[in-house]
Design a protein around this motif. Structure first.
Motif, PDB file in Angstrom:
ATOM      1  N   TRP A  36       0.842  -1.277   0.128  1.00  0.00           N
ATOM      2  CA  TRP A  36      -0.096  -0.117   0.139  1.00  0.00           C
ATOM      3  C   TRP A  36       0.783   1.177   0.006  1.00  0.00           C
ATOM      4  CZ3 TRP A  36      -0.559   3.190   4.432  1.00  0.00           C
ATOM      5  CH2 TRP A  36      -1.739   4.000   4.439  1.00  0.00           C
ATOM      6  N   ILE A  37       1.815   1.198   0.973  1.00  0.00           N
ATOM      7  CA  ILE A  37       2.603   2.472   0.738  1.00  0.00           C
ATOM      8  C   ILE A  37       3.504   2.505  -0.472  1.00  0.00           C
ATOM      9  CG2 ILE A  37       4.879   3.253   1.822  1.00  0.00           C
ATOM     10  CD1 ILE A  37       4.128   2.023   4.556  1.00  0.00           C
ATOM     11  N   ASP A  38       3.661   1.599  -1.118  1.00  0.00           N
ATOM     12  CA  ASP A  38       4.328   1.680  -2.535  1.00  0.00           C
ATOM     13  C   ASP A  38       3.154   2.277  -3.432  1.00  0.00           C
ATOM     14  OD1 ASP A  38       7.091   0.478  -2.205  1.00  0.00           O
ATOM     15  OD2 ASP A  38       6.071  -1.273  -2.694  1.00  0.00           O
ATOM     16  N   GLU A  39       2.149   2.012  -3.325  1.00  0.00           N
ATOM     17  CA  GLU A  39       1.104   2.683  -4.061  1.00  0.00           C
ATOM     18  C   GLU A  39       0.891   4.208  -3.858  1.00  0.00           C
ATOM     19  OE1 GLU A  39      -0.642   1.506  -6.434  1.00  0.00           O
ATOM     20  OE2 GLU A  39      -0.428  -0.596  -6.360  1.00  0.00           O
ATOM     21  N   ILE A  40       1.194   4.670  -2.523  1.00  0.00           N
ATOM     22  CA  ILE A  40       1.100   6.086  -2.014  1.00  0.00           C
ATOM     23  C   ILE A  40       2.384   6.609  -2.887  1.00  0.00           C
ATOM     24  CG2 ILE A  40       1.659   7.590  -0.169  1.00  0.00           C
ATOM     25  CD1 ILE A  40       0.187   5.681   1.668  1.00  0.00           C
ATOM     26  N   ILE A  41       3.506   5.920  -2.823  1.00  0.00           N
ATOM     27  CA  ILE A  41       4.721   6.532  -3.508  1.00  0.00           C
ATOM     28  C   ILE A  41       4.498   6.878  -4.865  1.00  0.00           C
ATOM     29  CG2 ILE A  41       6.999   5.836  -3.968  1.00  0.00           C
ATOM     30  CD1 ILE A  41       7.335   4.668  -1.115  1.00  0.00           C
ATOM     31  N   ILE A  42       3.933   5.939  -5.773  1.00  0.00           N
ATOM     32  CA  ILE A  42       3.450   6.076  -7.091  1.00  0.00           C
ATOM     33  C   ILE A  42       3.003   7.257  -7.372  1.00  0.00           C
ATOM     34  CG2 ILE A  42       2.300   5.119  -9.207  1.00  0.00           C
ATOM     35  CD1 ILE A  42       2.870   2.287  -7.980  1.00  0.00           C
ATOM     36  N   GLY A  43       1.866   7.607  -6.566  1.00  0.00           N
ATOM     37  CA  GLY A  43       1.112   8.675  -7.008  1.00  0.00           C
ATOM     38  C   GLY A  43       1.911   9.968  -6.515  1.00  0.00           C
TER      39      GLY A  43
END
Length: 301
Positions: free
Chosen positions: A219-226
């Protein structure tokens, strides 16, 4: 000046009295009961306003896209039914006779951080709020950027996964489908042996389970993508992360460890911090806007 200030979210309504020094001298929280719709929501707000005496102005920050000059919710995704088109300013003023200012809640939070919090004296920054969805606001050249239709900052609905999950906005693969607090809750509860809310996920007994930690890290990786997309588009000096879940140190620490290695060299000076005002950011930001309504053109671009 005494301002009765509101922050309307999909789950709760926070409200309180802000004094002339922009101090909250009292605060309260009640359920939004969003499923009952926009009309009942506004009637609830009016009831609270009418319960107070000696109020000079009403300030309302709310979920949804807001035309703040006219105090209208121009679009709501449906989390609050029948809210699109709601003339909040006109309804409250007609019922109470008190001058009212209305703003999108993330724009209000950004204004709060700009005036009193983590972004004080910063001319270019982005504010992102992670909750049921993801909201965004942009300060550019020292002013809140509203866009052509008063709806700039829908960062939660930028596409990070083409053809991905269906979003309540009607799109597919929106950022908030993968990186909101609700997205984390949904992912974790698929592997947990008991239902967990956003804060229980980070309790030691749950956080240390490998299957839950895996979902958190993903989930944190998804935050980072944005965040990388936002950084490359706007090149801000500062990003402020808001929302209750961002109080978890692990999230900020992992973002900090990972994101800079994924950025091109000349973008790495961006500073990523959590909100300094927390749950009070939108209350204070919209109160500041309401107090300065005569200076509307000075604080908007």
């Amino acid at each position: 000046m005494r301002i009765l200030t509101f922050d309307i979210g999909g789950t709760n309504i926070k409200y309180g009295i802000c004094d002339e020094n922009y101090k909250l001298i009292e605060t309260h929280k009640i359920p939004t009961d969003a499923e009952k719709g926009g009309q009942e929501l506004i009637e609830k707000i009016i009831g609270i306003v009418e319960s107070y005496k000696d109020i000079d102005r009403v300030a309302v920050s709310t979920a949804g896209q807001v035309d703040s000059e006219n105090g209208i919710v121009v679009y709501s995704t449906g989390k609050i039914p029948y809210y699109t088109g709601m003339m909040v300013k006109k309804i409250i003023e007609n019922k109470t006779g008190i001058q009212t200012f209305v703003e999108n809640n993330v724009n209000a939070a950004a204004m709060g951080e700009a005036q009193f919090g983590a972004a004080k004296d910063v001319s270019d920054f982005i504010c992102l709020t992670y909750g049921a969805g993801i909201g965004g606001a942009m300060f550019l050249n020292g002013k809140l950027y509203k866009g052509a239709g008063s709806s700039a900052g829908e960062i939660g609905h930028m596409i990070t996964h083409a053809g991905g999950k269906q979003c309540n906005c009607g799109g597919e693969g929106c950022y908030e489908c993968y990186a909101s607090a609700n997205a984390l809750i949904s992912a974790v509860n698929k592997v947990s042996d008991k239902p967990l809310d956003a804060f229980q996920i980070f309790d030691k007994e749950n956080f240390e389970k490998p299957e839950i930690r895996f979902e958190i890290d993903k989930w944190i990786d998804e935050i980072i993508i944005g965040l990388i997309n936002v950084i490359y588009i706007f090149n801000p000096s500062l990003i402020v992360l808001d929302g209750g879940i961002m109080n978890e140190d692990y999230i900020i620490e992992l973002i900090d460890r990972k994101i800079y290695n994924r950025l091109m060299d000349n973008y790495r000076y961006v500073n990523i911090v959590r909100s300094r005002l927390g749950n009070d950011a939108a209350l204070l930001g919209v109160a500041y806007q309401a107090a300065n309504m005569k200076n509307y053109q000075k604080i908007y671009d």
